[in-house]
Design a protein around this motif. Structure first.
Motif, PDB file in Angstrom:
ATOM      1  N   ALA A   8       0.815  -1.179   0.118  1.00 51.01           N
ATOM      2  CA  ALA A   8       0.110  -0.132  -0.143  1.00 51.01           C
ATOM      3  C   ALA A   8       0.846   1.383  -0.130  1.00 51.01           C
ATOM      4  O   ALA A   8       0.555   2.166  -0.619  1.00 51.01           O
ATOM      5  CB  ALA A   8      -1.185   0.231   1.264  1.00 51.01           C
ATOM      6  N   THR A   9       1.799   1.326   0.687  1.00 52.16           N
ATOM      7  CA  THR A   9       2.885   2.413   0.835  1.00 52.16           C
ATOM      8  C   THR A   9       3.310   2.554  -0.496  1.00 52.16           C
ATOM      9  O   THR A   9       3.605   3.849  -0.962  1.00 52.16           O
ATOM     10  CB  THR A   9       4.059   2.104   1.679  1.00 52.16           C
ATOM     11  OG1 THR A   9       3.322   2.094   3.062  1.00 52.16           O
ATOM     12  CG2 THR A   9       4.628   3.258   1.970  1.00 52.16           C
ATOM     13  N   ASP A  34       2.202   1.717  -3.433  1.00 51.02           N
ATOM     14  CA  ASP A  34       1.169   2.338  -4.434  1.00 51.02           C
ATOM     15  C   ASP A  34       0.935   3.793  -4.125  1.00 51.02           C
ATOM     16  O   ASP A  34       0.602   4.500  -4.963  1.00 51.02           O
ATOM     17  CB  ASP A  34      -0.290   1.342  -4.047  1.00 51.02           C
ATOM     18  CG  ASP A  34       0.071   0.220  -4.676  1.00 51.02           C
ATOM     19  OD1 ASP A  34       0.727  -0.320  -5.346  1.00 51.02           O
ATOM     20  OD2 ASP A  34      -1.125  -0.781  -4.088  1.00 51.02           O
ATOM     21  N   TYR A  35       0.763   4.089  -2.719  1.00 51.57           N
ATOM     22  CA  TYR A  35       0.720   5.601  -2.490  1.00 51.57           C
ATOM     23  C   TYR A  35       1.820   6.397  -3.176  1.00 51.57           C
ATOM     24  O   TYR A  35       1.725   7.450  -3.629  1.00 51.57           O
ATOM     25  CB  TYR A  35       0.653   5.856  -1.106  1.00 51.57           C
ATOM     26  CG  TYR A  35      -0.649   5.391  -0.486  1.00 51.57           C
ATOM     27  CD1 TYR A  35      -1.810   5.379  -1.138  1.00 51.57           C
ATOM     28  CD2 TYR A  35      -0.458   4.583   0.881  1.00 51.57           C
ATOM     29  CE1 TYR A  35      -3.037   5.241  -0.495  1.00 51.57           C
ATOM     30  CE2 TYR A  35      -1.856   3.976   1.554  1.00 51.57           C
ATOM     31  CZ  TYR A  35      -2.860   4.266   0.683  1.00 51.57           C
ATOM     32  OH  TYR A  35      -4.143   3.790   1.391  1.00 51.57           O
ATOM     33  N   ILE A  95       1.181   6.708  -6.825  1.00 56.77           N
ATOM     34  CA  ILE A  95       0.202   7.665  -7.267  1.00 56.77           C
ATOM     35  C   ILE A  95       0.845   9.332  -6.874  1.00 56.77           C
ATOM     36  O   ILE A  95       0.533  10.184  -7.631  1.00 56.77           O
ATOM     37  CB  ILE A  95      -0.950   7.496  -6.286  1.00 56.77           C
ATOM     38  CG1 ILE A  95      -1.650   6.203  -6.799  1.00 56.77           C
ATOM     39  CG2 ILE A  95      -1.953   8.490  -6.101  1.00 56.77           C
ATOM     40  CD1 ILE A  95      -2.731   5.587  -5.678  1.00 56.77           C
ATOM     41  N   LEU A  96       1.536   9.652  -5.667  1.00 56.30           N
ATOM     42  CA  LEU A  96       2.018  10.739  -5.502  1.00 56.30           C
ATOM     43  C   LEU A  96       2.975  11.206  -6.830  1.00 56.30           C
ATOM     44  O   LEU A  96       3.206  12.443  -7.212  1.00 56.30           O
ATOM     45  CB  LEU A  96       2.655  10.906  -4.388  1.00 56.30           C
ATOM     46  CG  LEU A  96       1.819  10.841  -2.807  1.00 56.30           C
ATOM     47  CD1 LEU A  96       2.566  10.745  -1.677  1.00 56.30           C
ATOM     48  CD2 LEU A  96       0.933  11.967  -2.671  1.00 56.30           C
TER      49      LEU A  96
END
Length: 145
Positions: A3-4, A6-7, A10-11
């Protein structure tokens, strides 16, 4: 951990998108017209005159047509606004501003619909409306559109 990552991805992509917008022809036209507007003394006089009369207009609006200067101020506001809008620099800036807003609206819609068609997206700068809602429902939630 996934998840990290992925974030972070995205950023990174959102930063790329932001840079693309800042480097776009539409943004360049906006900056150019904004600079010309600020450098034009006649346009600045017209903008200042409109801002001044708008303050009087807002005072009159508190009482509506019962204010003794209502008709005078309403006519004066329309006259001064027309003069300001007829200035070439002001008109160019408004067109560039509208084009930039349209680009941002299209990007917002594309991003939202890539997630789900059910997401409500503000259109025509509704997120920046004075009502502050910008829900995109067209007034369905009871906000002032």
């Amino acid at each position: 951990m996934i998840a990290t990552m992925d974030y972070v991805a995205i950023l990174d992509r959102s930063e790329e998108l932001g840079k693309m917008i800042l480097d776009s022809d539409v943004m360049e036209a906006y900056r150019h017209s904004q600079k010309e507007l600020h450098e034009d003394k006649e346009a600045q006089k017209l903008v200042q005159a409109f801002s001044s009369i708008k303050e009087h207009y807002e005072d009159v609006q508190r009482f509506g047509r019962y204010h003794p200067d209502y008709n005078t101020i309403m006519k004066e506001v329309r006259k001064v606004k027309r003069e300001m809008d007829m200035n070439d620099k002001v008109a160019s800036f408004k067109i560039a501003e509208r084009n930039l807003q349209q680009l941002l609206d299209e990007i917002s819609q594309y991003l939202a619909y890539s997630v789900s068609e059910q997401i409500k997206v503000p259109k025509d700068g509704a997120a920046l409306s004075e009502s502050g809602c910008g829900c995109g429902s067209g007034g369905g939630c009871g906000c002032a559109v």
